[in-house]
Write a protein that holds these residues in place. Structure first.
Motif, short mmCIF file in Angstrom:
data_model
loop_
_atom_site.label_atom_id
_atom_site.label_comp_id
_atom_site.label_asym_id
_atom_site.label_seq_id
_atom_site.Cartn_x
_atom_site.Cartn_y
_atom_site.Cartn_z
N GLU A 68 -20.84 -32.79 -1.57
CA GLU A 68 -20.56 -34.16 -1.98
C GLU A 68 -21.79 -34.86 -2.54
N SER A 69 -22.96 -34.33 -2.18
CA SER A 69 -24.22 -34.95 -2.59
C SER A 69 -25.20 -33.85 -2.97
N GLN A 87 -21.69 -33.14 -14.95
CA GLN A 87 -21.04 -34.45 -15.05
C GLN A 87 -19.81 -34.45 -15.95
N ASN A 94 -16.54 -36.58 -8.09
CA ASN A 94 -16.84 -37.34 -6.86
C ASN A 94 -18.14 -36.92 -6.19
N GLU A 96 -22.13 -37.09 -5.74
CA GLU A 96 -23.26 -37.98 -5.99
C GLU A 96 -24.48 -37.13 -6.32
N THR A 98 -28.56 -36.93 -7.48
CA THR A 98 -29.85 -37.61 -7.52
C THR A 98 -30.82 -36.67 -8.22
N SER A 121 -33.97 -41.27 3.51
CA SER A 121 -32.62 -41.76 3.17
C SER A 121 -31.92 -42.34 4.37
#
Length: 121
Positions: A68-69, A87, A94, A96, A98, A121
């Motif tokens: 998810e991240s 992307q 969904n 994320e 960085t 974080s």
């Protein structure tokens, strides 16, 4: 999950209570192969490099499907190229992402970087 990468290799790092490298994925394109292909002609080099980069990014894509991240970091623009590919993929809508620019890092420095990122974080 975190991925330290350049155009030739990527380390996948997981973070639970501390970061650890769990997998390395290498591109089929390396400096030795580049020299060998250059002897055959520059046009061939470009097409071969493009095909091998697509394969490399496809391997990374498959590794990242269940997260998810995702933290993408490294010294080259390879992380941005991968992000652009992910992307536009509906399976990553969904997720994320960085991006972090770093210098070239040793394995130990990669682990420390990820520990610092997730600790903050």
């Amino acid at each position: 999950i975190a991925v330290y990468m350049d155009h030739f290799a990527a380390n996948i790092l997981e973070y639970t209570d501390a970061a650890k490298i769990v997998k390395m994925i290498k591109s089929g394109f390396n400096k030795d192969q580049k020299e060998k292909i250059l002897q055959s002609g520059e046009s061939l080099l470009y097409h071969k490099e493009q095909n091998l980069q697509k394969e490399f990014y496809a391997k990374l894509r498959a590794e990242l499907l269940n997260y998810e991240s995702v933290l993408l970091f490294g010294a080259t623009n390879a992380k941005t190229e991968l992000l652009n590919i992910l992307q536009i993929d509906a399976k990553f809508l969904n997720v994320e992402f960085t991006l972090k620019n770093t210098d070239k890092l040793t394995d130990k420095e990669q682990v420390n970087f990820v520990n610092d990122c997730f600790y903050i974080s």
